[in-house]
Design a protein around this motif. Structure first.
Motif, PDB file in Angstrom:
ATOM      1  N   MET A   1      -1.998  -1.292  -3.710  1.00  0.00           N
ATOM      2  CA  MET A   1      -1.619  -2.137  -2.583  1.00  0.00           C
ATOM      3  C   MET A   1      -2.692  -2.081  -1.497  1.00  0.00           C
ATOM      4  O   MET A   1      -3.271  -1.035  -1.249  1.00  0.00           O
ATOM      5  CB  MET A   1      -0.269  -1.676  -2.027  1.00  0.00           C
ATOM      6  N   LYS A   2      -2.939  -3.206  -0.863  1.00  0.00           N
ATOM      7  CA  LYS A   2      -3.999  -3.308   0.132  1.00  0.00           C
ATOM      8  C   LYS A   2      -3.689  -2.450   1.353  1.00  0.00           C
ATOM      9  O   LYS A   2      -2.563  -2.398   1.839  1.00  0.00           O
ATOM     10  CB  LYS A   2      -4.160  -4.763   0.540  1.00  0.00           C
ATOM     11  N   ASN A   3      -4.724  -1.761   1.852  1.00  0.00           N
ATOM     12  CA  ASN A   3      -4.556  -0.964   3.063  1.00  0.00           C
ATOM     13  C   ASN A   3      -4.285  -1.876   4.261  1.00  0.00           C
ATOM     14  O   ASN A   3      -4.807  -2.987   4.351  1.00  0.00           O
ATOM     15  CB  ASN A   3      -5.806  -0.125   3.335  1.00  0.00           C
ATOM     16  N   ILE A   4      -3.474  -1.371   5.177  1.00  0.00           N
ATOM     17  CA  ILE A   4      -3.101  -2.141   6.365  1.00  0.00           C
ATOM     18  C   ILE A   4      -3.949  -1.703   7.553  1.00  0.00           C
ATOM     19  O   ILE A   4      -4.105  -0.508   7.812  1.00  0.00           O
ATOM     20  CB  ILE A   4      -1.605  -1.952   6.697  1.00  0.00           C
ATOM     21  N   GLU A   5      -4.481  -2.677   8.287  1.00  0.00           N
ATOM     22  CA  GLU A   5      -5.276  -2.386   9.473  1.00  0.00           C
ATOM     23  C   GLU A   5      -4.370  -2.279  10.695  1.00  0.00           C
ATOM     24  O   GLU A   5      -3.524  -3.147  10.928  1.00  0.00           O
ATOM     25  CB  GLU A   5      -6.315  -3.489   9.701  1.00  0.00           C
TER      26      GLU A   5
ATOM     27  N   PHE B   1       1.282  11.332   6.542  1.00  0.00           N
ATOM     28  CA  PHE B   1       2.170  10.203   6.350  1.00  0.00           C
ATOM     29  C   PHE B   1       2.820   9.872   7.691  1.00  0.00           C
ATOM     30  O   PHE B   1       3.102  10.765   8.495  1.00  0.00           O
ATOM     31  CB  PHE B   1       3.237  10.508   5.295  1.00  0.00           C
ATOM     32  N   ILE B   2       3.063   8.598   7.925  1.00  0.00           N
ATOM     33  CA  ILE B   2       3.612   8.163   9.197  1.00  0.00           C
ATOM     34  C   ILE B   2       4.673   7.100   8.954  1.00  0.00           C
ATOM     35  O   ILE B   2       4.549   6.284   8.018  1.00  0.00           O
ATOM     36  CB  ILE B   2       2.496   7.616  10.122  1.00  0.00           C
ATOM     37  N   GLN B   3       5.722   7.132   9.756  1.00  0.00           N
ATOM     38  CA  GLN B   3       6.782   6.144   9.646  1.00  0.00           C
ATOM     39  C   GLN B   3       6.434   4.891  10.436  1.00  0.00           C
ATOM     40  O   GLN B   3       5.618   4.936  11.375  1.00  0.00           O
ATOM     41  CB  GLN B   3       8.096   6.727  10.195  1.00  0.00           C
ATOM     42  N   GLU B   4       7.046   3.774  10.074  1.00  0.00           N
ATOM     43  CA  GLU B   4       6.874   2.554  10.855  1.00  0.00           C
ATOM     44  C   GLU B   4       7.418   2.781  12.263  1.00  0.00           C
ATOM     45  O   GLU B   4       8.482   3.381  12.442  1.00  0.00           O
ATOM     46  CB  GLU B   4       7.612   1.394  10.197  1.00  0.00           C
TER      47      GLU B   4
ATOM     48  N   GLY C   1       3.373   4.711   5.861  1.00  0.00           N
ATOM     49  CA  GLY C   1       2.377   4.962   4.827  1.00  0.00           C
ATOM     50  C   GLY C   1       1.508   6.155   5.134  1.00  0.00           C
ATOM     51  O   GLY C   1       1.806   6.955   6.034  1.00  0.00           O
ATOM     52  N   LYS C   2       0.421   6.269   4.408  1.00  0.00           N
ATOM     53  CA  LYS C   2      -0.503   7.384   4.548  1.00  0.00           C
ATOM     54  C   LYS C   2      -1.735   6.932   5.328  1.00  0.00           C
ATOM     55  O   LYS C   2      -2.323   5.891   5.044  1.00  0.00           O
ATOM     56  CB  LYS C   2      -0.929   7.878   3.159  1.00  0.00           C
ATOM     57  N   ILE C   3      -2.121   7.721   6.324  1.00  0.00           N
ATOM     58  CA  ILE C   3      -3.297   7.393   7.132  1.00  0.00           C
ATOM     59  C   ILE C   3      -4.561   7.664   6.323  1.00  0.00           C
ATOM     60  O   ILE C   3      -4.801   8.783   5.875  1.00  0.00           O
ATOM     61  CB  ILE C   3      -3.315   8.214   8.436  1.00  0.00           C
ATOM     62  N   ILE C   4      -5.349   6.624   6.126  1.00  0.00           N
ATOM     63  CA  ILE C   4      -6.554   6.714   5.296  1.00  0.00           C
ATOM     64  C   ILE C   4      -7.806   6.954   6.137  1.00  0.00           C
ATOM     65  O   ILE C   4      -8.708   7.704   5.756  1.00  0.00           O
ATOM     66  CB  ILE C   4      -6.737   5.420   4.466  1.00  0.00           C
ATOM     67  N   GLU C   5      -7.851   6.321   7.313  1.00  0.00           N
ATOM     68  CA  GLU C   5      -9.098   6.383   8.088  1.00  0.00           C
ATOM     69  C   GLU C   5      -8.829   6.144   9.564  1.00  0.00           C
ATOM     70  O   GLU C   5      -7.977   5.332   9.931  1.00  0.00           O
ATOM     71  CB  GLU C   5     -10.067   5.306   7.565  1.00  0.00           C
ATOM     72  N   PHE C   6      -9.538   6.869  10.431  1.00  0.00           N
ATOM     73  CA  PHE C   6      -9.633   6.569  11.857  1.00  0.00           C
ATOM     74  C   PHE C   6     -11.059   6.094  12.118  1.00  0.00           C
ATOM     75  O   PHE C   6     -12.021   6.761  11.734  1.00  0.00           O
ATOM     76  CB  PHE C   6      -9.345   7.797  12.713  1.00  0.00           C
ATOM     77  N   ARG C   7     -11.206   4.977  12.795  1.00  0.00           N
ATOM     78  CA  ARG C   7     -12.530   4.399  13.005  1.00  0.00           C
ATOM     79  C   ARG C   7     -13.133   4.739  14.371  1.00  0.00           C
ATOM     80  O   ARG C   7     -14.240   4.308  14.677  1.00  0.00           O
ATOM     81  CB  ARG C   7     -12.464   2.880  12.824  1.00  0.00           C
TER      82      ARG C   7
ATOM     83  N   ALA D   1      -7.481   2.054  12.860  1.00  0.00           N
ATOM     84  CA  ALA D   1      -6.965   2.925  11.800  1.00  0.00           C
ATOM     85  C   ALA D   1      -6.606   2.100  10.576  1.00  0.00           C
ATOM     86  O   ALA D   1      -6.292   0.905  10.679  1.00  0.00           O
ATOM     87  CB  ALA D   1      -5.743   3.696  12.297  1.00  0.00           C
ATOM     88  N   LEU D   2      -6.672   2.746   9.409  1.00  0.00           N
ATOM     89  CA  LEU D   2      -6.244   2.140   8.144  1.00  0.00           C
ATOM     90  C   LEU D   2      -5.101   2.959   7.566  1.00  0.00           C
ATOM     91  O   LEU D   2      -5.164   4.194   7.540  1.00  0.00           O
ATOM     92  CB  LEU D   2      -7.393   2.083   7.136  1.00  0.00           C
ATOM     93  N   ILE D   3      -4.062   2.280   7.080  1.00  0.00           N
ATOM     94  CA  ILE D   3      -2.906   2.952   6.498  1.00  0.00           C
ATOM     95  C   ILE D   3      -2.621   2.378   5.123  1.00  0.00           C
ATOM     96  O   ILE D   3      -2.596   1.162   4.931  1.00  0.00           O
ATOM     97  CB  ILE D   3      -1.662   2.797   7.394  1.00  0.00           C
ATOM     98  N   GLU D   4      -2.410   3.282   4.181  1.00  0.00           N
ATOM     99  CA  GLU D   4      -2.045   2.885   2.822  1.00  0.00           C
ATOM    100  C   GLU D   4      -0.523   2.865   2.723  1.00  0.00           C
ATOM    101  O   GLU D   4       0.126   3.906   2.870  1.00  0.00           O
ATOM    102  CB  GLU D   4      -2.606   3.886   1.812  1.00  0.00           C
ATOM    103  N   PRO D   5       0.084   1.691   2.508  1.00  0.00           N
ATOM    104  CA  PRO D   5       1.543   1.614   2.446  1.00  0.00           C
ATOM    105  C   PRO D   5       2.075   2.491   1.312  1.00  0.00           C
ATOM    106  O   PRO D   5       1.467   2.622   0.255  1.00  0.00           O
ATOM    107  CB  PRO D   5       1.815   0.128   2.166  1.00  0.00           C
TER     108      PRO D   5
END
Length: 419
Positions: free
Chosen positions: A1-5, A30-33, A55-61, A75-79
């Motif tokens: 699934m595509k990462n969410i910005e 992992f973080i809740q909505e 989802g899971k936090i993938i990256e902080f920019r 930030a990028l989050i993987e659902p």
């Protein structure tokens, strides 16, 4: 699934960027909505930024302390599925405890139990501030939290001498030697003051300002408030200041002249007429900066509602509790210069509005009144009102009659008005 910005949300019309105070999560967590992922600071308020998805936090920019533009991805989050969160959340809490212990060990030289962001800690260590220094810094953030600007202001507010001047100046704030004396003090503007400065300068450059004045006889206005303030507070549990009474008169005048309640679009070819009347109240903050919290839909409020709205936003402003919603959406602003004992003022328009009212101090003066027995001189209460308006869309006639209508509503205040 595509990462969410995850982007920085809009926090007000005039806010173009924020300072990243701290992340509340780590990469891999992992973080809740709607759970807070970061805390940011603007020239107006501190604010929490929630995650838009679970989802899971993938990256902080960005790093803590960075400046980020509104709408920029930070930030990028993987659902992921909700059932994964619970176990991971417990693990993250334990990791956070370990992290906090490690962090506290790195700042043992600072004897304080207050939360300090990594950026603030680095400034404190770089400047070799001691616990006695920290105790003197009054935090302007949420719950009294010390921000970067609080520390920098403390440092800059110390007296400078010629001997240590070269150590404190940077390439961006060099002071001409011809304008600097041995006993002078250099004070760097905090972020809010810098943005206020830009906002005011932009307003003068955008709008051709015209100011009109009237001096209403507010004797009945003052008398009614004096006679009813105790009963009003007893009935509604709200203090009755002059401000909600003035707001009431302004709202009635705007209803009579709705083309005051407008703004101009970016092309300067269209006028945006607002249906809601949202009144901004210019309010001084504890750090002497100015902010304009807003009473929304003031046209739908009675005197009780206006008093509650005024008291609420002023109290929140003075205690650094304003949220982004409290300072957005204004369509007309009132600035009470009489608070400082001033007779009148020439206020600068709060963009993108097109008019602002200043109210002066109320003073007792001799006045000539006509009676059936001839003219008599009596003591009456007067105050100056001054209206600055944008001559691009408000001509002198409209600005003048609108200001006179406010004056008329104040002069003709019904002393029999029931609370």
């Amino acid at each position: 699934m595509k990462n969410i910005e995850v982007t920085i949300p809009k926090l007000g019309e005039s806010v173009e960027s924020v300072q990243l105070v701290r992340f509340t999560k780590n990469v891999g967590d992992f973080i809740q909505e709607d759970e807070v992922i970061a805390e940011v600071s603007t020239d107006k308020v501190d604010s929490d930024v929630p995650s838009t998805i679970a989802g899971k936090i993938i990256e902080f920019r960005f790093n803590e302390g960075d400046e980020i533009k509104i709408g920029e991805v930070f930030a990028l989050i993987e659902p992921s599925e909700n059932q994964q969160h619970s176990a991971q959340k417990t693990e993250n809490i334990e990791e956070k405890k370990i992290e906090n212990v490690t962090t506290s060990q790195t700042v043992n030289s600072i004897d304080t139990n207050q939360f300090l962001s990594p950026l603030v800690k680095s400034i404190i260590q770089k400047e070799n501030l001691q616990s006695t220094d920290i105790s003197q810094i009054k935090g302007s953030g949420r719950d009294g939290r010390i921000s970067k600007n609080d520390v920098l202001n403390y440092i800059q507010n110390k007296s400078f001498t010629n001997d240590n001047l070269s150590d404190t100046l940077t390439e961006n704030n060099i002071v001409s030697s011809s304008s600097f004396g041995a006993k002078d003090e250099i004070i760097e503007m905090d972020k809010m003051r810098q943005l206020i400065s830009k906002h005011m300068k932009k307003s003068k450059q955008t709008s051709p300002h015209v100011t009109a004045y009237v001096e209403p006889d507010v004797t009945n206005f003052v008398k009614w408030r004096e006679q009813n303030k105790a009963a009003f507070e007893g009935k509604y549990k709200q203090k009755l200041t002059f401000t909600p009474l003035i707001v009431d008169c302004v709202v009635r005048a705007i209803k009579d002249f709705p083309m005051i309640n407008v703004s101009v679009d970016d092309t300067e070819t269209k006028i945006i007429k607002h249906n809601e009347i949202n009144i901004g109240i210019a309010t001084a903050l504890p750090n002497n900066n100015l902010i304009v919290p807003v009473i929304r839909q003031a046209n739908e409020l009675n005197l009780e509602g206006l008093a509650k709205g005024v008291n609420s936003i002023v109290d929140k402003a003075r205690n650094n509790k304003l949220s982004p919603d409290d300072v957005r959406g204004g369509t007309f602003t009132i600035s009470n210069v009489g608070t400082f004992g001033n007779l009148m003022g020439t206020p600068i328009i709060n963009q993108p509005e097109v008019a602002i009212l200043a109210t002066g101090v109320i003073k007792k003066k001799p006045a000539v009144l006509e009676t059936e027995f001839g003219d008599i001189i009596v003591a009456r209460q007067f105050m100056y009102l001054s209206l600055s308006f944008d001559h691009r869309v408000i001509d002198g006639s409209l600005g003048g009659v609108f200001l006179k209508r406010i004056s008329d509503y104040m002069e003709n205040w019904d002393v029999n008005t029931q609370i």
